[in-house]
Design an enzyme around this catalytic site. Structure first.
Site, PDB file in Angstrom:
ATOM      1  N   ASP A   1      35.983  45.473  26.128  1.00 26.29           N
ATOM      2  CA  ASP A   1      37.379  45.322  25.715  1.00 26.29           C
ATOM      3  C   ASP A   1      37.838  43.868  25.814  1.00 26.29           C
ATOM      4  OD1 ASP A   1      37.505  48.001  25.286  1.00 26.29           O
ATOM      5  OD2 ASP A   1      38.289  48.462  27.274  1.00 26.29           O
TER       6      ASP A   1
ATOM      7  N   ARG B   1      29.925  46.536  28.303  1.00 24.12           N
ATOM      8  CA  ARG B   1      29.551  45.507  29.284  1.00 24.12           C
ATOM      9  C   ARG B   1      28.418  45.950  30.211  1.00 24.12           C
ATOM     10  NH1 ARG B   1      32.539  41.371  29.609  1.00 24.12           N
ATOM     11  NH2 ARG B   1      32.145  40.983  31.804  1.00 24.12           N
TER      12      ARG B   1
ATOM     13  N   LYS C   1      33.948  57.907  33.328  1.00 20.28           N
ATOM     14  CA  LYS C   1      33.314  56.912  32.428  1.00 20.28           C
ATOM     15  C   LYS C   1      32.748  55.750  33.236  1.00 20.28           C
ATOM     16  CE  LYS C   1      35.039  53.088  29.602  1.00 20.28           C
ATOM     17  NZ  LYS C   1      35.308  52.107  30.666  1.00 20.28           N
ATOM     18  N   ASN C   2      33.528  55.244  34.192  1.00 23.04           N
ATOM     19  CA  ASN C   2      33.111  54.026  34.882  1.00 23.04           C
ATOM     20  C   ASN C   2      32.116  54.270  36.006  1.00 23.04           C
ATOM     21  OD1 ASN C   2      34.510  52.543  33.095  1.00 23.04           O
ATOM     22  ND2 ASN C   2      36.273  52.130  34.412  1.00 23.04           N
TER      23      ASN C   2
ATOM     24  N   ASP D   1      43.586  49.878  35.148  1.00 22.31           N
ATOM     25  CA  ASP D   1      43.407  50.849  34.056  1.00 22.31           C
ATOM     26  C   ASP D   1      44.532  51.887  34.015  1.00 22.31           C
ATOM     27  OD1 ASP D   1      40.889  49.678  33.442  1.00 22.31           O
ATOM     28  OD2 ASP D   1      40.033  50.755  35.131  1.00 22.31           O
TER      29      ASP D   1
ATOM     30  N   VAL E   1      44.663  41.713  37.758  1.00 22.11           N
ATOM     31  CA  VAL E   1      43.208  41.833  37.603  1.00 22.11           C
ATOM     32  C   VAL E   1      42.715  41.162  36.317  1.00 22.11           C
ATOM     33  CG1 VAL E   1      41.260  43.447  37.508  1.00 22.11           C
ATOM     34  CG2 VAL E   1      43.224  43.959  38.969  1.00 22.11           C
TER      35      VAL E   1
HETATM   36  N1  EPU Z   1      35.401  38.499  37.174  1.00 22.52           N
HETATM   37  C1  EPU Z   1      35.050  37.169  37.266  1.00 22.52           C
HETATM   38  N2  EPU Z   1      33.718  36.871  37.402  1.00 22.52           N
HETATM   39  C2  EPU Z   1      32.760  37.830  37.459  1.00 22.52           C
HETATM   40  C3  EPU Z   1      33.131  39.185  37.371  1.00 22.52           C
HETATM   41  C4  EPU Z   1      34.466  39.487  37.228  1.00 22.52           C
HETATM   42  O1  EPU Z   1      35.890  36.272  37.198  1.00 22.52           O
HETATM   43  O2  EPU Z   1      31.558  37.491  37.584  1.00 22.52           O
HETATM   44  C5  EPU Z   1      36.831  38.840  36.985  1.00 22.52           C
HETATM   45  C6  EPU Z   1      37.065  39.500  35.617  1.00 22.52           C
HETATM   46  O3  EPU Z   1      37.201  38.544  34.590  1.00 22.52           O
HETATM   47  C7  EPU Z   1      38.331  40.290  35.880  1.00 22.52           C
HETATM   48  C8  EPU Z   1      38.172  40.722  37.345  1.00 22.52           C
HETATM   49  O4  EPU Z   1      37.199  39.826  37.927  1.00 22.52           O
HETATM   50  O5  EPU Z   1      39.441  39.449  35.748  1.00 22.52           O
HETATM   51  C9  EPU Z   1      37.711  42.145  37.544  1.00 22.52           C
HETATM   52  O6  EPU Z   1      36.473  42.350  36.883  1.00 22.52           O
HETATM   53  P1  EPU Z   1      35.408  43.421  37.394  1.00 22.52           P
HETATM   54  O7  EPU Z   1      34.072  42.759  37.414  1.00 22.52           O
HETATM   55  O8  EPU Z   1      35.899  44.051  38.631  1.00 22.52           O
HETATM   56  O9  EPU Z   1      35.460  44.470  36.213  1.00 22.52           O
HETATM   57  P2  EPU Z   1      34.264  45.115  35.377  1.00 22.52           P
HETATM   58  O10 EPU Z   1      33.172  45.545  36.275  1.00 22.52           O
HETATM   59  O11 EPU Z   1      33.932  44.247  34.211  1.00 22.52           O
HETATM   60  C10 EPU Z   1      35.179  47.552  35.606  1.00 22.52           C
HETATM   61  C11 EPU Z   1      35.607  48.634  34.660  1.00 22.52           C
HETATM   62  C12 EPU Z   1      36.931  48.279  34.012  1.00 22.52           C
HETATM   63  C13 EPU Z   1      37.974  48.111  35.118  1.00 22.52           C
HETATM   64  C14 EPU Z   1      37.487  47.035  36.112  1.00 22.52           C
HETATM   65  C15 EPU Z   1      38.434  46.861  37.284  1.00 22.52           C
HETATM   66  C16 EPU Z   1      33.510  49.517  33.892  1.00 22.52           C
HETATM   67  C17 EPU Z   1      32.549  49.706  32.774  1.00 22.52           C
HETATM   68  N3  EPU Z   1      34.583  48.801  33.632  1.00 22.52           N
HETATM   69  O12 EPU Z   1      35.007  46.383  34.810  1.00 22.52           O
HETATM   70  O13 EPU Z   1      37.308  49.393  33.205  1.00 22.52           O
HETATM   71  O14 EPU Z   1      39.197  47.752  34.566  1.00 22.52           O
HETATM   72  O15 EPU Z   1      36.190  47.388  36.623  1.00 22.52           O
HETATM   73  O16 EPU Z   1      38.507  48.032  38.007  1.00 22.52           O
HETATM   74  O17 EPU Z   1      33.321  50.040  34.976  1.00 22.52           O
HETATM   75  C18 EPU Z   1      38.241  50.512  31.380  1.00 22.52           C
HETATM   76  O18 EPU Z   1      37.699  51.541  31.823  1.00 22.52           O
HETATM   77  O19 EPU Z   1      39.051  50.535  30.416  1.00 22.52           O
HETATM   78  C19 EPU Z   1      37.895  49.227  31.988  1.00 22.52           C
HETATM   79  C20 EPU Z   1      38.183  48.044  31.425  1.00 22.52           C
END
Ligand code: EPU
Length: 434
Positions: free
Chosen positions: A115, A91, A22-23, A304, A326
Site C-alpha cells: 500500500d 511486502r 491477513k497480517n 489499521d 505510524v
Molecule cells: N519502518 C522503517 N524502517 C523499517 C521498517 C519499518 O522506517 O525498516 C517504518 C515504516 O515506514 C512505518 C513504520 O516503521 O512507518 C511501521 O512499519 P512496520 O514495519 O511495523 O509495518 P509492516 O511490517 O510493513 C505491518 C502490516 C501493516 C500494518 C503495520 C503496522 C503486514 C503485511 N502489514 O506492516 O498492515 O499497518 O504492520 O502495524 O503485516 C494493512 O494490513 O493494511 C497494513 C498496512
C-alpha cells in the site's frame, strides 16, 4: 475489473464471522519455508494477499493444497533462493530474506510493493540481518543476502518497533548460532501467534518484558499444525460499520485481548460493546461523541483501525482529532469522504502526547473531523486496503448509491466481504465493469 455498487442508509444487523488474520497468514507461509516437513494451517484466509504469497512459495519449491479454510504446505527442497518480481505486489517478499538466509544461507528478493501509505523503508530489517552476520547488497531491482557459514546470534536494538523487521529477524535467527536478543521489538498479537507456530515447529523463543524477544538458535525445525488467530483489523472494520450505520452487529470470533484499546475508544465515543462467549457485540445506543485518537504500535490504537473509525467519527458530535504516528501518509482517503459530505481537514501538525517521528517532517498525518455530517453516495476508487474498507463503511452509512472501483485492492485483505456483509443486511453488489 469489478466494482461494488452500494445502496446506503440502512442500519446493519446480525452476525458476521471473522476470517483468519491477513497480517499473520502470509507470515505463516514464510515460516513454513524453514522446514522440509509439512505445515498445516487452519482458519487460513482466502484473500488476494495470501494468494500472492502462495505464488511466491510455489515458485521456490513449495507444494500447497487448500481444503476449505485449511491449507497444507510443504517445501521438501528449495528449487531456488531467488524470489520472483511477481510477488512485488505485496511486502511479504522482504520476509523471505530472513527465512531463506536461515534455511539456505542466501536469498534474493525484489524491492517490495504494498500500500502507498508512506515511504516504508526496510533499513531496520537490513541492519538487523547484517548484525546477524549477513552481507546484503542492493541491486537495481532487488536485495541479495548471503552469509559465509552460519548466521550468529546478536544483540539487536530496533530504533522503532517495526512489525516486519521483528518477523524477519526472528526468521533469520531461529537457526543462528547462539542467542539473539531483539530489543524494542514489535509485539503485535500476529507476531505472538507466529512465535507460537515457530515454537511448535521446534524453535526456542522467549518473550521478555519491555518489548524484548530472545531466540536461541536450533539446528532443525519440524512441521506443525496451527490455527491462525482471527483478524482483529476485520473485527474493528465490522464494529465501526455497526456503529456508523447505527446498527447492532455481533462480530463472531472477535477476541477482547486483541482489541482492548479499541474497546475503550468505542465506549469513549458513546457506542457500546458486549463481550460474548464467541465474539463481541457492537451497537450505538444514542448519539456519538467526538474523540482524540493517536495511532501507535500494539498495544496502542492500531494504524489499521483509524480509517474505519474516522468514518464513524463523521457521525459524532464535535471535533475529533486523529494523530497518525505510524505512517506518514495515511489520510489520502479523507478527500474521498469529503466528496461524500464529510468535513475532514488533514494537516501536518502533531496533535497529541505521543512522541511522533514525523514531528519535524512536513507530512499530512493529522486529521480534524467535524461532525456529525450527513454523507451522500458518490463514485469512489479504492486507494489501499484500509482506505477501501473506509469507503465501504461510508457508502453503507451514506444516503443514496455509491460505486467503488478497484475493489481488487480490497479483496487483498477482506475475504468475500460483499457476501458476508449481505448477511447483515448490506445492500452491496459486485458487478463487472464493461
Ligand atoms: N519502518 C522503517 N524502517 C523499517 C521498517 C519499518 O522506517 O525498516 C517504518 C515504516 O515506514 C512505518 C513504520 O516503521 O512507518 C511501521 O512499519 P512496520 O514495519 O511495523 O509495518 P509492516 O511490517 O510493513 C505491518 C502490516 C501493516 C500494518 C503495520 C503496522 C503486514 C503485511 N502489514 O506492516 O498492515 O499497518 O504492520 O502495524 O503485516 C494493512 O494490513 O493494511 C497494513 C498496512
Amino acid at each position: 475489473m469489478a466494482q461494488f455498487v452500494i445502496q446506503g442508509g440502512t442500519p446493519l444487523h446480525g452476525d458476521i464471522r471473522l476470517s483468519g488474520a491477513k497480517n499473520a497468514a502470509s507470515k505463516m507461509l514464510i515460516a513454513s519455508l524453514l522446514t522440509d516437513e509439512e505445515c498445516v494451517f487452519e482458519n487460513f484466509p482466502r484473500i488476494g494477499d495470501t494468494n500472492i504469497t502462495r505464488e511466491l512459495c510455489e515458485a521456490i519449491g513449495s507444494r500447497i493444497v487448500v481444503e476449505g479454510s485449511r491449507l497444507r504446505i510443504v517445501t521438501p527442497t528449495l528449487s531456488t533462493t531467488t524470489v520472483g518480481a511477481l510477488s512485488r505486489r505485496n511486502r511479504i517478499p522482504v520476509l523471505a530474506l530472513g527465512a531463506l538466509l536461515g534455511r539456505a544461507g542466501e536469498a534474493e528478493v525484489p524491492f517490495v510493493g504494498g500500500d502507498k501509505i508512506g515511504p516504508r523503508p526496510i533499513d531496520i530489517h537490513i541492519q538487523a540481518l547484517t548484525q546477524l552476520g549477513a552481507t546484503i547488497t542492493t541491486g537495481e531491482q532487488s536485495y541479495r543476502a548471503t552469509v559465509s557459514g552460519r548466521l550468529r546470534g546478536a544483540n539487536i536494538t530496533f530504533p522503532y518497533p517495526s512489525v516486519g523487521a521483528t518477523e524477519n529477524t526472528i526468521f533469520a535467527s531461529v537457526f543462528a548460532l547462539g542467542r539473539t536478543v531483539i530489543r524494542n521489538a514489535a509485539i503485535e498479537p500476529e507476531i505472538l501467534d507466529l512465535i507460537k507456530l515457530l515454537q511448535n515447529m521446534g524453535a526456542i523463543i522467549e518473550l521478555g518484558t519491555d518489548r524484548r524477544i530472545m531466540i536461541e538458535g536450533v539446528k532443525h525445525l519440524r512441521g506443525a499444525h496451527h490455527t491462525i488467530l482471527p483478524d482483529r483489523n476485520e473485527a474493528v472494520s465490522f464494529a465501526c460499520l455497526a456503529i456508523a450505520t447505527k446498527g447492532d452487529v455481533i462480530v463472531k470470533g472477535a477476541v477482547q485481548d486483541h482489541l482492548v484499546t479499541f474497546l475503550n475508544t468505542v465506549r469513549r465515543i458513546g457506542a457500546e460493546y458486549e463481550v460474548l462467549h464467541d465474539g463481541i457485540r457492537f451497537w450505538c445506543p444514542g448519539s456519538l461523541r467526538a474523540a482524540h485518537i493517536e495511532t501507535d504500535t500494539h498495544p496502542g490504537f492500531m494504524t489499521d483501525w483509524q480509517q474505519p473509525l474516522v468514518v464513524a467519527l463523521t457521525q459524532a458530535k464535535g471535533r475529533s482529532v486523529v494523530h497518525e504516528t505510524v505512517y506518514e501518509d495515511r489520510f489520502g482517503y479523507a478527500e474521498d469522504l469529503n466528496s461524500m459530505g464529510a468535513r475532514i481537514k488533514v494537516g501536518t501538525e502533531c496533535l497529541g502526547d505521543i512522541s511522533c517521528r514525523f514531528k519535524d517532517k512536513i507530512c499530512s498525518h493529522t486529521a480534524l473531523v467535524e461532525g456529525p455530517t450527513e454523507l451522500h453516495g458518490t463514485e469512489l476508487r479504492v486507494r489501499d486496503i484500509r482506505a477501501g474498507i473506509a469507503h465501504v463503511i461510508a457508502a453503507l452509512t451514506a444516503h443514496g448509491t455509491s460505486t467503488i472501483d478497484n475493489i481488487e485492492e480490497l479483496d487483498r485483505g477482506y475475504e468475500r466481504v460483499d457476501e458476508r456483509l449481505r448477511y447483515i443486511g448490506a445492500q452491496i453488489k459486485r458487478v463487472s465493469e464493461n
